[in-house]
Design a protein around this motif. Structure first.
Motif, PDB file in Angstrom:
ATOM      1  N   MET A 105       0.834  -1.181   0.000  1.00 17.90           N
ATOM      2  CA  MET A 105       0.000   0.000   0.000  1.00 17.90           C
ATOM      3  C   MET A 105       0.879   1.245   0.000  1.00 17.90           C
ATOM      4  SD  MET A 105      -2.660   1.482   2.825  1.00 17.90           S
ATOM      5  CE  MET A 105      -3.932   0.300   2.548  1.00 17.90           C
ATOM      6  N   ARG A 106       0.448   2.227  -0.707  1.00 12.16           N
ATOM      7  CA  ARG A 106       1.174   3.484  -0.813  1.00 12.16           C
ATOM      8  C   ARG A 106       1.036   4.264   0.503  1.00 12.16           C
ATOM      9  NH1 ARG A 106      -1.164   5.970  -5.647  1.00 12.16           N
ATOM     10  NH2 ARG A 106      -2.972   5.999  -4.351  1.00 12.16           N
ATOM     11  N   THR A 107       2.118   4.823   0.980  1.00 12.26           N
ATOM     12  CA  THR A 107       2.096   5.616   2.202  1.00 12.26           C
ATOM     13  C   THR A 107       1.503   6.982   1.909  1.00 12.26           C
ATOM     14  OG1 THR A 107       4.077   4.502   2.963  1.00 12.26           O
ATOM     15  CG2 THR A 107       3.533   6.554   4.041  1.00 12.26           C
ATOM     16  N   LEU A 108       0.736   7.474   2.851  1.00  9.20           N
ATOM     17  CA  LEU A 108       0.138   8.793   2.707  1.00  9.20           C
ATOM     18  C   LEU A 108       1.246   9.830   2.615  1.00  9.20           C
ATOM     19  CD1 LEU A 108      -2.583  10.288   2.718  1.00  9.20           C
ATOM     20  CD2 LEU A 108      -2.298  10.544   5.166  1.00  9.20           C
ATOM     21  N   ASN A 109       1.269  10.560   1.526  1.00  4.99           N
ATOM     22  CA  ASN A 109       2.329  11.538   1.308  1.00  4.99           C
ATOM     23  C   ASN A 109       1.692  12.907   1.182  1.00  4.99           C
ATOM     24  OD1 ASN A 109       4.663  12.851   0.701  1.00  4.99           O
ATOM     25  ND2 ASN A 109       4.810  12.093  -1.387  1.00  4.99           N
ATOM     26  N   LEU A 110       1.486  13.565   2.295  1.00  8.60           N
ATOM     27  CA  LEU A 110       0.899  14.891   2.275  1.00  8.60           C
ATOM     28  C   LEU A 110       1.986  15.925   2.052  1.00  8.60           C
ATOM     29  CD1 LEU A 110      -1.554  14.571   5.251  1.00  8.60           C
ATOM     30  CD2 LEU A 110      -2.053  14.336   2.840  1.00  8.60           C
ATOM     31  N   GLN A 111       1.618  17.027   1.454  1.00 11.27           N
ATOM     32  CA  GLN A 111       2.584  18.088   1.215  1.00 11.27           C
ATOM     33  C   GLN A 111       3.054  18.692   2.529  1.00 11.27           C
ATOM     34  OE1 GLN A 111       0.342  20.622  -1.326  1.00 11.27           O
ATOM     35  NE2 GLN A 111       0.847  19.471  -3.161  1.00 11.27           N
ATOM     36  N   CYS A 112       2.257  18.603   3.555  1.00  9.61           N
ATOM     37  CA  CYS A 112       2.630  19.101   4.871  1.00  9.61           C
ATOM     38  C   CYS A 112       1.977  18.227   5.926  1.00  9.61           C
ATOM     39  CB  CYS A 112       2.211  20.558   5.037  1.00  9.61           C
ATOM     40  SG  CYS A 112       0.440  20.778   4.959  1.00  9.61           S
ATOM     41  N   ASP A 113       2.371  18.394   7.141  1.00  8.63           N
ATOM     42  CA  ASP A 113       1.838  17.576   8.224  1.00  8.63           C
ATOM     43  C   ASP A 113       0.592  18.175   8.860  1.00  8.63           C
ATOM     44  OD1 ASP A 113       3.827  15.705   7.900  1.00  8.63           O
ATOM     45  OD2 ASP A 113       5.159  16.681   9.337  1.00  8.63           O
ATOM     46  N   ARG A 114       0.070  19.232   8.279  1.00  9.36           N
ATOM     47  CA  ARG A 114      -1.091  19.891   8.884  1.00  9.36           C
ATOM     48  C   ARG A 114      -2.311  18.981   8.967  1.00  9.36           C
ATOM     49  NH1 ARG A 114      -1.522  25.370   5.735  1.00  9.36           N
ATOM     50  NH2 ARG A 114      -0.205  24.286   4.293  1.00  9.36           N
ATOM     51  N   THR A 115      -2.529  18.163   7.950  1.00 10.84           N
ATOM     52  CA  THR A 115      -3.690  17.280   7.964  1.00 10.84           C
ATOM     53  C   THR A 115      -3.528  16.199   9.026  1.00 10.84           C
ATOM     54  OG1 THR A 115      -4.086  17.712   5.637  1.00 10.84           O
ATOM     55  CG2 THR A 115      -5.164  15.807   6.566  1.00 10.84           C
ATOM     56  N   ALA A 170      -1.714  16.464  11.755  1.00 13.22           N
ATOM     57  CA  ALA A 170      -1.857  17.158  13.039  1.00 13.22           C
ATOM     58  C   ALA A 170      -3.326  17.452  13.337  1.00 13.22           C
ATOM     59  CB  ALA A 170      -1.044  18.442  13.037  1.00 13.22           C
ATOM     60  N   ALA A 171      -4.077  17.857  12.321  1.00 11.40           N
ATOM     61  CA  ALA A 171      -5.500  18.145  12.508  1.00 11.40           C
ATOM     62  C   ALA A 171      -6.258  16.875  12.871  1.00 11.40           C
ATOM     63  CB  ALA A 171      -6.088  18.776  11.244  1.00 11.40           C
ATOM     64  N   GLN A 172      -5.903  15.751  12.245  1.00  9.86           N
ATOM     65  CA  GLN A 172      -6.568  14.485  12.558  1.00  9.86           C
ATOM     66  C   GLN A 172      -6.263  14.063  14.000  1.00  9.86           C
ATOM     67  OE1 GLN A 172      -8.622  12.669  10.317  1.00  9.86           O
ATOM     68  NE2 GLN A 172      -9.157  11.508  12.145  1.00  9.86           N
ATOM     69  N   GLU A 223      -5.638   5.578   5.349  1.00  4.70           N
ATOM     70  CA  GLU A 223      -4.235   5.702   5.740  1.00  4.70           C
ATOM     71  C   GLU A 223      -4.046   6.840   6.752  1.00  4.70           C
ATOM     72  OE1 GLU A 223      -0.078   4.850   5.727  1.00  4.70           O
ATOM     73  OE2 GLU A 223      -1.872   3.709   5.259  1.00  4.70           O
ATOM     74  N   LEU A 224      -4.760   7.940   6.569  1.00  5.71           N
ATOM     75  CA  LEU A 224      -4.681   9.040   7.525  1.00  5.71           C
ATOM     76  C   LEU A 224      -5.158   8.575   8.900  1.00  5.71           C
ATOM     77  CD1 LEU A 224      -4.238  12.021   8.244  1.00  5.71           C
ATOM     78  CD2 LEU A 224      -6.585  12.439   7.474  1.00  5.71           C
ATOM     79  N   ARG A 225      -6.262   7.856   8.935  1.00  2.00           N
ATOM     80  CA  ARG A 225      -6.755   7.342  10.219  1.00  2.00           C
ATOM     81  C   ARG A 225      -5.789   6.321  10.806  1.00  2.00           C
ATOM     82  NH1 ARG A 225     -11.589   8.029   7.402  1.00  2.00           N
ATOM     83  NH2 ARG A 225     -11.665   5.868   6.726  1.00  2.00           N
TER      84      ARG A 225
END
Length: 80
Positions: free
Chosen positions: A1-11, A13-15, A66-68
């Motif tokens: 599975m592909r790892t969640l690759n967000l442009q920043c960690d804000r999402t 942190a928000a989760q 993946e975020l969860r």
């Protein structure tokens, strides 16, 4: 599975903050319920409307899972 690759960690942190706020609201006889509910709503909007979800990598339901998953470790350790 592909790892969640967000442009920043804000999402992420928000989760994490969303889970902490939810736990505070779910506690027996919480204080400041209106403030906690408003905070939960604000965080939900930030997570849901983050621009990353509009990218091809973010379209997949697996990306939200993946975020969860990334934030699940903190929930388990807090509950223990």
């Amino acid at each position: 599975m592909r790892t969640l690759n967000l442009q920043c960690d804000r999402t992420i942190a928000a989760q994490r903050e969303w889970h902490a706020t939810y736990r505070a609201l779910a506690a027996p006889r919480p204080r400041r319920t209106t403030e906690l509910r408003r905070r939960l709503l604000l965080l939900s909007v930030r997570i849901h409307w983050h621009p990353w979800w509009s990218t091809p990598a973010g379209w997949s339901p697996a990306a939200r899972v993946e975020l969860r998953r990334l934030t699940a470790g903190e929930r388990r350790t807090d509950a223990a």
